[in-house]
Design a protein around this motif. Structure first.
Motif, PDB file in Angstrom:
ATOM      1  N   ALA A  90       4.315  43.059  32.291  1.00 54.21           N
ATOM      2  CA  ALA A  90       3.980  41.655  32.062  1.00 54.21           C
ATOM      3  C   ALA A  90       3.453  40.981  33.311  1.00 54.21           C
ATOM      4  O   ALA A  90       2.603  40.101  33.246  1.00 54.21           O
ATOM      5  CB  ALA A  90       5.221  40.914  31.561  1.00 54.21           C
ATOM      6  N   HIS A  91       3.925  41.399  34.476  1.00 56.54           N
ATOM      7  CA  HIS A  91       3.506  40.765  35.714  1.00 56.54           C
ATOM      8  C   HIS A  91       2.645  41.698  36.574  1.00 56.54           C
ATOM      9  O   HIS A  91       2.503  41.507  37.762  1.00 56.54           O
ATOM     10  CB  HIS A  91       4.730  40.289  36.508  1.00 56.54           C
ATOM     11  N   GLY A  92       2.075  42.719  35.949  1.00 55.54           N
ATOM     12  CA  GLY A  92       1.155  43.592  36.662  1.00 55.54           C
ATOM     13  C   GLY A  92       1.857  44.507  37.649  1.00 55.54           C
ATOM     14  O   GLY A  92       3.074  44.642  37.653  1.00 55.54           O
ATOM     15  N   TYR A  93       1.068  45.170  38.465  1.00 49.34           N
ATOM     16  CA  TYR A  93       1.600  45.991  39.538  1.00 49.34           C
ATOM     17  C   TYR A  93       1.758  45.129  40.773  1.00 49.34           C
ATOM     18  O   TYR A  93       0.893  44.339  41.093  1.00 49.34           O
ATOM     19  CB  TYR A  93       0.625  47.126  39.874  1.00 49.34           C
ATOM     20  N   LEU A 144      -4.277  50.052  31.867  1.00 49.61           N
ATOM     21  CA  LEU A 144      -4.787  50.856  32.975  1.00 49.61           C
ATOM     22  C   LEU A 144      -4.569  52.318  32.623  1.00 49.61           C
ATOM     23  O   LEU A 144      -3.439  52.742  32.381  1.00 49.61           O
ATOM     24  CB  LEU A 144      -4.074  50.509  34.281  1.00 49.61           C
ATOM     25  N   ASP A 145      -5.657  53.058  32.556  1.00 50.92           N
ATOM     26  CA  ASP A 145      -5.603  54.460  32.122  1.00 50.92           C
ATOM     27  C   ASP A 145      -4.941  54.585  30.752  1.00 50.92           C
ATOM     28  O   ASP A 145      -4.237  55.559  30.463  1.00 50.92           O
ATOM     29  CB  ASP A 145      -4.856  55.322  33.139  1.00 50.92           C
ATOM     30  N   GLY A 146      -5.168  53.580  29.900  1.00 52.44           N
ATOM     31  CA  GLY A 146      -4.632  53.603  28.546  1.00 52.44           C
ATOM     32  C   GLY A 146      -3.198  53.163  28.420  1.00 52.44           C
ATOM     33  O   GLY A 146      -2.659  53.100  27.311  1.00 52.44           O
ATOM     34  N   ASN A 147      -2.559  52.848  29.541  1.00 55.69           N
ATOM     35  CA  ASN A 147      -1.153  52.441  29.529  1.00 55.69           C
ATOM     36  C   ASN A 147      -1.036  50.941  29.741  1.00 55.69           C
ATOM     37  O   ASN A 147      -1.719  50.364  30.594  1.00 55.69           O
ATOM     38  CB  ASN A 147      -0.375  53.167  30.636  1.00 55.69           C
ATOM     39  N   VAL A 149     -11.522  45.191  40.478  1.00 54.30           N
ATOM     40  CA  VAL A 149     -12.932  45.361  40.107  1.00 54.30           C
ATOM     41  C   VAL A 149     -13.284  46.846  40.090  1.00 54.30           C
ATOM     42  O   VAL A 149     -13.990  47.330  39.188  1.00 54.30           O
ATOM     43  CB  VAL A 149     -13.843  44.575  41.074  1.00 54.30           C
ATOM     44  N   LYS A 150     -12.787  47.583  41.068  1.00 55.17           N
ATOM     45  CA  LYS A 150     -13.019  49.024  41.135  1.00 55.17           C
ATOM     46  C   LYS A 150     -12.439  49.711  39.892  1.00 55.17           C
ATOM     47  O   LYS A 150     -13.091  50.573  39.293  1.00 55.17           O
ATOM     48  CB  LYS A 150     -12.395  49.589  42.410  1.00 55.17           C
ATOM     49  N   TRP A 151     -11.204  49.368  39.520  1.00 49.79           N
ATOM     50  CA  TRP A 151     -10.591  49.962  38.326  1.00 49.79           C
ATOM     51  C   TRP A 151     -11.453  49.724  37.090  1.00 49.79           C
ATOM     52  O   TRP A 151     -11.656  50.621  36.282  1.00 49.79           O
ATOM     53  CB  TRP A 151      -9.205  49.364  38.093  1.00 49.79           C
ATOM     54  N   PHE A 152     -11.959  48.493  36.959  1.00 52.34           N
ATOM     55  CA  PHE A 152     -12.805  48.183  35.807  1.00 52.34           C
ATOM     56  C   PHE A 152     -14.078  49.013  35.844  1.00 52.34           C
ATOM     57  O   PHE A 152     -14.502  49.583  34.832  1.00 52.34           O
ATOM     58  CB  PHE A 152     -13.142  46.692  35.775  1.00 52.34           C
ATOM     59  N   ALA A 153     -14.694  49.088  37.014  1.00 55.85           N
ATOM     60  CA  ALA A 153     -15.952  49.818  37.155  1.00 55.85           C
ATOM     61  C   ALA A 153     -15.783  51.301  36.851  1.00 55.85           C
ATOM     62  O   ALA A 153     -16.700  51.955  36.344  1.00 55.85           O
ATOM     63  CB  ALA A 153     -16.510  49.630  38.567  1.00 55.85           C
ATOM     64  N   ALA A 187      -3.710  32.059  31.564  1.00 58.29           N
ATOM     65  CA  ALA A 187      -2.732  32.681  30.670  1.00 58.29           C
ATOM     66  C   ALA A 187      -3.123  34.087  30.237  1.00 58.29           C
ATOM     67  O   ALA A 187      -2.420  34.703  29.443  1.00 58.29           O
ATOM     68  CB  ALA A 187      -2.536  31.806  29.426  1.00 58.29           C
ATOM     69  N   GLY A 188      -4.221  34.624  30.755  1.00 53.53           N
ATOM     70  CA  GLY A 188      -4.646  35.966  30.376  1.00 53.53           C
ATOM     71  C   GLY A 188      -3.711  37.023  30.920  1.00 53.53           C
ATOM     72  O   GLY A 188      -2.946  36.776  31.867  1.00 53.53           O
ATOM     73  N   PRO A 189      -3.750  38.223  30.346  1.00 55.25           N
ATOM     74  CA  PRO A 189      -2.854  39.279  30.790  1.00 55.25           C
ATOM     75  C   PRO A 189      -3.061  39.619  32.269  1.00 55.25           C
ATOM     76  O   PRO A 189      -4.184  39.841  32.713  1.00 55.25           O
ATOM     77  CB  PRO A 189      -3.196  40.461  29.881  1.00 55.25           C
ATOM     78  N   VAL A 190      -1.945  39.651  32.995  1.00 55.50           N
ATOM     79  CA  VAL A 190      -1.979  39.928  34.434  1.00 55.50           C
ATOM     80  C   VAL A 190      -2.195  41.419  34.661  1.00 55.50           C
ATOM     81  O   VAL A 190      -1.582  42.261  34.008  1.00 55.50           O
ATOM     82  CB  VAL A 190      -0.679  39.446  35.104  1.00 55.50           C
ATOM     83  N   ILE A 191      -3.065  41.726  35.606  1.00 53.38           N
ATOM     84  CA  ILE A 191      -3.397  43.113  35.942  1.00 53.38           C
ATOM     85  C   ILE A 191      -2.679  43.554  37.205  1.00 53.38           C
ATOM     86  O   ILE A 191      -2.073  44.621  37.259  1.00 53.38           O
ATOM     87  CB  ILE A 191      -4.920  43.256  36.119  1.00 53.38           C
TER      88      ILE A 191
END
Length: 213
Positions: free
Chosen positions: A207-210, A200-203, A183-187, A147-151
């Motif tokens: 709800a369903h990610g990219y 992502l980048d503060g935005n 993982v790259k985005w997080f790193a 149930a965590g936020p989808v990335i």
């Protein structure tokens, strides 16, 4: 050179997503510093060994509670001093305390287009429901299961003659593309979670990610 993000991957089986993350690590500012499994015969252990990555096996003990197991699991995780914990087919439900400890630093990939089909047997359930699309979702881990936020999500078509195995193979291929990217985005410091919202980048992510084609 900036410090590499230290990643620990938790597996229970084949470790194909682990392999994808290892393979992409040369192109991103992260390093897989440890692999932890709850299954002594998990093939992912061999993948880690071939990449000279340290491994830990944390087996469940007879009569042990989930909290007791997770205390030992936490010790194994913390021994690697990770910046990010990646669940890649780790077939255990984690205790609330463990999830809360790593809030915003723990990712999971789920084989469905969340919030559709949480839990198990997602591929057969998508076929049985007559869905035309299925896929995979990478999300932050929270205390409620799946149930965590989808990335990020990737979609695949469901064909009339599909079996669960055929559909799973197409979904796995997409998992191998989107999980290393997240993982790259997080790193890179681009991906965070604040107040149960993925940014992502503060935005705020939708709800369903990219959707990845």
């Amino acid at each position: 050179m900036s410090k590499l993000c230290r990643v620990v991957v938790l597996i229970s089986g084949n470790g194909s997503n682990l392999q994808a993350i290892i393979d992409q690590s040369s192109k991103a500012p992260y390093q897989v510093v440890g692999v932890i499994t709850n299954k002594a015969d998990a093939y992912g252990i061999q993948r880690a060994a071939e990449a000279d990555i340290a491994t830990s096996t944390v087996l469940a003990q007879t009569g042990e509670s989930r909290d007791q197991y997770d205390q030992r699991l936490q010790q194994a995780i913390d021994s690697y001093e990770p910046d990010l914990i990646v669940l890649a087919g780790f077939m255990r439900i984690l205790s609330d305390d463990l999830v809360q400890r790593y809030q915003g630093k723990m990712l999971n990939v789920h084989p469905s287009l969340l919030p559709r089909f949480t839990g198990l047997n997602t591929h057969q359930r998508a076929i049985d429901a007559g869905d035309s699309e299925h896929g995979a979702s990478v999300h932050f881990v929270v205390q409620e299961l799946d149930a965590g936020p989808v990335i990020l999500q990737a979609k695949v078509p469901v064909f009339d003659d599909d079996t669960a195995e055929l559909l799973a193979a197409r979904v796995h291929e997409q998992e191998h593309a989107i999980y290393p990217l997240v993982v790259k985005w997080f790193a890179e410091g681009r991906l965070t979670m604040t107040d149960d919202v993925a940014l992502l980048d503060g935005n705020q992510l939708a709800a369903h990610g990219y959707a990845a084609d």
